[in-house]
Write a protein that holds these residues in place. Structure first.
Motif, PDB file in Angstrom:
ATOM      1  N   TRP A 136       0.842  -1.192   0.000  1.00  0.00           N
ATOM      2  CA  TRP A 136       0.000   0.000   0.000  1.00  0.00           C
ATOM      3  C   TRP A 136       0.878   1.242   0.000  1.00  0.00           C
ATOM      4  O   TRP A 136       1.924   1.278   0.660  1.00  0.00           O
ATOM      5  CB  TRP A 136      -0.893   0.032   1.227  1.00  0.00           C
ATOM      6  N   VAL A 137       0.404   2.223  -0.725  1.00  0.00           N
ATOM      7  CA  VAL A 137       1.133   3.487  -0.840  1.00  0.00           C
ATOM      8  C   VAL A 137       0.189   4.612  -0.416  1.00  0.00           C
ATOM      9  O   VAL A 137      -0.998   4.578  -0.739  1.00  0.00           O
ATOM     10  CB  VAL A 137       1.606   3.708  -2.298  1.00  0.00           C
ATOM     11  N   ALA A 187      -6.012   1.408  -6.866  1.00  0.00           N
ATOM     12  CA  ALA A 187      -6.767   0.832  -5.744  1.00  0.00           C
ATOM     13  C   ALA A 187      -5.891   0.674  -4.504  1.00  0.00           C
ATOM     14  O   ALA A 187      -6.399   0.535  -3.403  1.00  0.00           O
ATOM     15  CB  ALA A 187      -7.329  -0.522  -6.145  1.00  0.00           C
ATOM     16  N   ARG A 188      -4.595   0.676  -4.686  1.00  0.00           N
ATOM     17  CA  ARG A 188      -3.688   0.493  -3.548  1.00  0.00           C
ATOM     18  C   ARG A 188      -2.993   1.785  -3.143  1.00  0.00           C
ATOM     19  O   ARG A 188      -2.015   1.777  -2.419  1.00  0.00           O
ATOM     20  CB  ARG A 188      -2.664  -0.603  -3.875  1.00  0.00           C
ATOM     21  N   LEU A 189      -3.514   2.867  -3.646  1.00  0.00           N
ATOM     22  CA  LEU A 189      -2.948   4.181  -3.322  1.00  0.00           C
ATOM     23  C   LEU A 189      -3.991   4.987  -2.546  1.00  0.00           C
ATOM     24  O   LEU A 189      -5.064   5.281  -3.060  1.00  0.00           O
ATOM     25  CB  LEU A 189      -2.580   4.925  -4.611  1.00  0.00           C
ATOM     26  N   LEU A 190      -3.663   5.313  -1.302  1.00  0.00           N
ATOM     27  CA  LEU A 190      -4.556   6.163  -0.510  1.00  0.00           C
ATOM     28  C   LEU A 190      -4.097   7.604  -0.681  1.00  0.00           C
ATOM     29  O   LEU A 190      -2.929   7.920  -0.445  1.00  0.00           O
ATOM     30  CB  LEU A 190      -4.492   5.770   0.968  1.00  0.00           C
ATOM     31  N   TRP A 191      -5.013   8.455  -1.071  1.00  0.00           N
ATOM     32  CA  TRP A 191      -4.657   9.845  -1.348  1.00  0.00           C
ATOM     33  C   TRP A 191      -5.363  10.752  -0.326  1.00  0.00           C
ATOM     34  O   TRP A 191      -6.590  10.755  -0.260  1.00  0.00           O
ATOM     35  CB  TRP A 191      -5.077  10.196  -2.777  1.00  0.00           C
ATOM     36  N   VAL A 192      -4.576  11.460   0.429  1.00  0.00           N
ATOM     37  CA  VAL A 192      -5.123  12.392   1.425  1.00  0.00           C
ATOM     38  C   VAL A 192      -4.785  13.796   0.950  1.00  0.00           C
ATOM     39  O   VAL A 192      -3.619  14.112   0.742  1.00  0.00           O
ATOM     40  CB  VAL A 192      -4.516  12.127   2.824  1.00  0.00           C
ATOM     41  N   VAL A 218     -11.657  14.222   1.594  1.00  0.00           N
ATOM     42  CA  VAL A 218     -10.233  14.403   1.299  1.00  0.00           C
ATOM     43  C   VAL A 218      -9.406  13.135   1.510  1.00  0.00           C
ATOM     44  O   VAL A 218      -8.216  13.147   1.295  1.00  0.00           O
ATOM     45  CB  VAL A 218      -9.613  15.563   2.116  1.00  0.00           C
ATOM     46  N   VAL A 219     -10.045  12.074   1.929  1.00  0.00           N
ATOM     47  CA  VAL A 219      -9.311  10.820   2.163  1.00  0.00           C
ATOM     48  C   VAL A 219      -9.937   9.741   1.281  1.00  0.00           C
ATOM     49  O   VAL A 219     -11.056   9.316   1.530  1.00  0.00           O
ATOM     50  CB  VAL A 219      -9.415  10.397   3.652  1.00  0.00           C
ATOM     51  N   SER A 220      -9.251   9.333   0.254  1.00  0.00           N
ATOM     52  CA  SER A 220      -9.851   8.356  -0.660  1.00  0.00           C
ATOM     53  C   SER A 220      -8.784   7.737  -1.551  1.00  0.00           C
ATOM     54  O   SER A 220      -7.640   8.176  -1.578  1.00  0.00           O
ATOM     55  CB  SER A 220     -10.901   9.036  -1.541  1.00  0.00           C
ATOM     56  N   ALA A 221      -9.210   6.747  -2.309  1.00  0.00           N
ATOM     57  CA  ALA A 221      -8.419   6.299  -3.457  1.00  0.00           C
ATOM     58  C   ALA A 221      -8.966   7.080  -4.660  1.00  0.00           C
ATOM     59  O   ALA A 221      -9.835   7.938  -4.493  1.00  0.00           O
ATOM     60  CB  ALA A 221      -8.581   4.802  -3.646  1.00  0.00           C
ATOM     61  N   ALA A 222      -8.456   6.811  -5.832  1.00  0.00           N
ATOM     62  CA  ALA A 222      -8.974   7.492  -7.028  1.00  0.00           C
ATOM     63  C   ALA A 222      -9.310   6.440  -8.064  1.00  0.00           C
ATOM     64  O   ALA A 222      -8.706   5.367  -8.098  1.00  0.00           O
ATOM     65  CB  ALA A 222      -7.923   8.451  -7.570  1.00  0.00           C
ATOM     66  N   PHE A 244     -11.100   3.644  -0.346  1.00  0.00           N
ATOM     67  CA  PHE A 244      -9.811   2.938  -0.294  1.00  0.00           C
ATOM     68  C   PHE A 244     -10.046   1.573   0.331  1.00  0.00           C
ATOM     69  O   PHE A 244     -10.193   1.469   1.556  1.00  0.00           O
ATOM     70  CB  PHE A 244      -8.807   3.758   0.514  1.00  0.00           C
ATOM     71  N   PRO A 292      -8.111  -1.633  -0.347  1.00  0.00           N
ATOM     72  CA  PRO A 292      -7.093  -2.369  -1.097  1.00  0.00           C
ATOM     73  C   PRO A 292      -7.233  -3.878  -0.997  1.00  0.00           C
ATOM     74  O   PRO A 292      -6.840  -4.594  -1.895  1.00  0.00           O
ATOM     75  CB  PRO A 292      -5.787  -1.898  -0.463  1.00  0.00           C
ATOM     76  N   ALA A 345      -9.837  -4.988  -3.564  1.00  0.00           N
ATOM     77  CA  ALA A 345      -9.613  -4.627  -4.962  1.00  0.00           C
ATOM     78  C   ALA A 345      -8.808  -5.685  -5.695  1.00  0.00           C
ATOM     79  O   ALA A 345      -7.826  -6.207  -5.182  1.00  0.00           O
ATOM     80  CB  ALA A 345      -8.881  -3.302  -5.011  1.00  0.00           C
ATOM     81  N   SER A 398      -5.961  -3.322 -10.590  1.00  0.00           N
ATOM     82  CA  SER A 398      -6.611  -2.543 -11.645  1.00  0.00           C
ATOM     83  C   SER A 398      -5.653  -2.430 -12.824  1.00  0.00           C
ATOM     84  O   SER A 398      -4.446  -2.411 -12.650  1.00  0.00           O
ATOM     85  CB  SER A 398      -7.000  -1.170 -11.109  1.00  0.00           C
TER      86      SER A 398
END
Lengths: 205, 434
Positions: A59-60, A82-87, B314-318, B335, B337, B340, B343
């Motif tokens: 996870w990143v 799907a393995r990237l959490l973006w804050v 503001v806290v999510s995957a894309a 999010f 993982p 999932a 992808s």
């Protein structure tokens, strides 16, 4: 109490020659700063490492404030979204807080921070956090003048041509054979490095 | 098959929430639980008899006055006797069990589900006074009177009591529904001026809230903190959670984050925490040494803290979307993982890593055969252009998309994403290949 952590000394960069130059990859359990003008290619470099990590089911986490990062380009660089959490909080103070939480959680192999300004004290806390959990923290900033002593590695990035980047090492805790290298972004990664390591290890703390 | 009804009698319950709390606990052994204010709780054991024997059930709730019978009225009346040992009447034995009870206990049969109305009380009292005068001193004597003679003598209510005395009362009741919010509050003896006492109390309250939610198999999707200061100012803080959470330590971390950044002009005199959006969730049984499950649990806690402090947006995957307009080509996604699949990495078209919130107009100059781009803040001397990549679409919109995109490489090696708007030929900076 059980603690889940991954212990390795470096994280593959996704570029074979850069791994060689850095004696394995970006320092794991330490903080690296990649600095350079906007458009110099430092984010591309970080995304290559993120791609390697997500391919190995790691996870990143990515923290940004103010800057608008563009997920289609992450995907283009091979990052599994799907393995990237973006804050992406609006205020930088919140971004710095989130960065520390993510680094200290021990859940993310790589924690990226885009264009945050850290002071010496904050850098030290982050460095400690990543040392404890084994996470590689990669900070992408515009050129910085101050020396952050807590850093494990500080590289300046510049683009010499479309696909060639120049990396100058400003500071490194690890002895390196050279202090400058050229990186071809079209290069292939080292094969099977990260995925051959166990995903998680449980240690009592 | 006969119904089996459990009745629990709580004379003088310690607080108003005692009956709902007990009912909530009973939900773990039966899906049908009922309350008869102010002192009785029922549970229909019939659907779960294959899981819990009657002996097991009474063992668990030994400290109350308890009875089990085929119908509500019998179970309720026997529990109300307040015997120290649980009373379990075998199936079909209600009439026999009630028979020796004195006629004064007829009032216990008055209404097993709600307190009797004044009219019903008056009728029951009248019967209790009248029947001994007729030599009817036990419920058994009363039950043996032919049913056809009851109506003309004692009216409709008398008929109903007679039916109940024969153990033929209904077992139907309106099931208890757990409250939609859980709230715990605390008033400080000495107003709290520091964070520590506030956190200490919050931890306690969250522990109680966890227990309440556990009873009803519910978890929180939103919390609300209520704080009152000495100068009577009230602060309400709503904390949305990214996914249902029940465990007090996880909720406490979120509350701690929120409280630690607050400043108040005067000390806090009371604090309340409300679970304003409970949802049904069974929780997870963790295998002791399953690292992935522990990892998921820790991820939940972390996301809870982040969402609690920063908000859910503001806290999510894309995830990518097929859109003509590049700036709308993605959207936030949960999010998850572990759920999932890998992808597909997509896109052969080169896209910048940084995109400006809105494109910035550029002015182009020709200096000795070189293009110089001027933005509001910066000046870029361009070494080369790559492109164009024409993006066209959304013809149905008032302002359809028609742009020619270029990658401009500057003299000092920076790469810019610029476009020429086709209708008016204006040039904009849209992002950086950082």
């Amino acid at each position: 109490m059980l603690k889940t952590t991954e212990k390795r000394s470096s994280l593959p960069t996704g570029l074979a020659s850069l791994d060689l130059f850095l004696a394995g990859g970006w320092p794991a359990g330490g903080m690296t700063v990649l600095s350079g003008e906007k458009g110099c290619g430092k984010t591309e470099l970080a995304l290559r490492a993120a791609a390697e990590a997500t391919k190995a089911d790691r996870w990143v986490a990515l923290v940004s404030a103010g800057e608008t990062l563009f997920p289609p380009s992450f995907s283009e660089h091979g990052v599994d979204l799907a393995r990237l959490l973006w804050v992406r909080p609006k205020e930088e103070i919140h971004a710095r807080w989130a960065l520390e939480q993510l680094t200290r959680s021990g859940l993310f192999t790589l924690v990226l921070a885009s264009h945050l300004h850290l002071g010496e004290k904050e850098a030290r806390r982050l460095q400690l956090g990543s040392e404890q959990t084994g996470a590689a923290a990669l900070l992408l900033t515009e050129p910085i003048q101050t020396n952050l002593w807590a850093l494990t590695l500080h590289c300046e990035v510049a683009r010499s041509s479309d696909r060639i980047l120049v990396l100058k090492v400003r500071r490194s805790r690890k002895p390196l054979s050279r202090f400058q290298t050229e990186v071809n972004l079209d290069e292939k990664p080292n094969s099977g490095d990260l995925s051959s390591q166990p995903a998680v290890r449980i240690v009592a703390s | 098959m006969k119904n089996r009804i459990l009745a629990i009698y709580l004379p003088n319950p310690p607080s108003a929430s005692s009956l709902p709390d007990l009912a909530g606990t009973l939900l773990s052994i039966s899906p049908r639980v009922g309350i008869r204010p102010p002192d009785m709780v029922y549970a229909d054991l019939t659907p779960t008899l294959h899981l819990f024997s009657e002996e097991e059930v009474v063992k668990r709730i030994r400290r109350y006055a308890v009875a089990i019978a085929d119908d509500l009225a019998t179970a309720g009346a026997l529990a109300r006797l307040g015997r120290s040992e649980p009373t379990v009447i075998p199936a079909g034995g209600s009439e026999e069990a009630l028979a020796p009870l004195p006629i004064q206990t007829l009032s216990f049969l008055a209404d097993p589900l709600s307190p009797p109305t004044p009219k019903e009380s008056k009728a029951a009292d009248g019967l209790i006074r009248l029947l001994p005068l007729l030599g009817i001193r036990t419920l058994g004597n009363f039950a043996r009177i032919p049913a056809s003679t009851i109506g003309p003598r004692f009216g409709a209510f008398g008929v109903e009591l007679h039916r109940r005395a024969r153990g033929a009362a209904s077992s139907i009741f309106r099931p208890f529904e757990p409250s939609l919010t859980y709230r715990e509050a605390w008033e400080f003896d000495e107003p709290a001026s520091f964070l520590e006492p506030l956190l200490f109390v919050a931890k306690n309250l969250l522990g109680r809230l966890e227990a309440q939610m556990q009873k009803h198999l519910q978890s929180a999707l939103q919390m609300v903190l209520y704080l009152e200061t000495e100068d009577s100012k009230e602060t309400e803080i709503s904390i949305p959670l990214h996914r249902p959470l029940r465990k007090a330590p996880a909720l406490f971390e979120i509350v701690r984050e929120r409280l630690s950044v607050l400043t108040f002009e005067s000390p806090i005199v009371s604090i309340a925490i409300e679970i304003s959006l409970p949802v049904r969730s069974l929780g997870t049984q963790f295998h002791l040494f399953d690292a992935h499950e522990q990892q998921n649990e820790r991820l939940d806690e972390l996301l809870g803290r982040l969402v609690g402090k920063l908000g859910p947006t503001v806290v999510s995957a894309a995830t990518l979307r097929e859109r003509h307009r590049p700036e709308t080509a993605w959207e936030p996604a949960a999010f998850e993982p572990r759920k999932a699949a890998f992808s597909e990495t997509a896109g052969t078209l080169k896209r910048p890593t940084l995109v400006l919130p809105s494109p910035q107009p550029l002015r182009i100059e020709n200096q000795n055969g070189r293009a110089v781009l001027h933005s509001e803040r910066e000046r870029f001397i361009v070494r080369s252009f790559k492109g164009p990549e024409r993006l066209k679409g959304e013809w149905w919109n008032e302002k359809p998309l028609a742009r020619d995109y270029f990658v401009a490489e500057t003299e000092n090696g920076r790469q810019l994403w610029i476009f020429k708007s086709l209708p008016d030929q204006r040039v904009f900076l849209h992002g950086y290949f950082d």
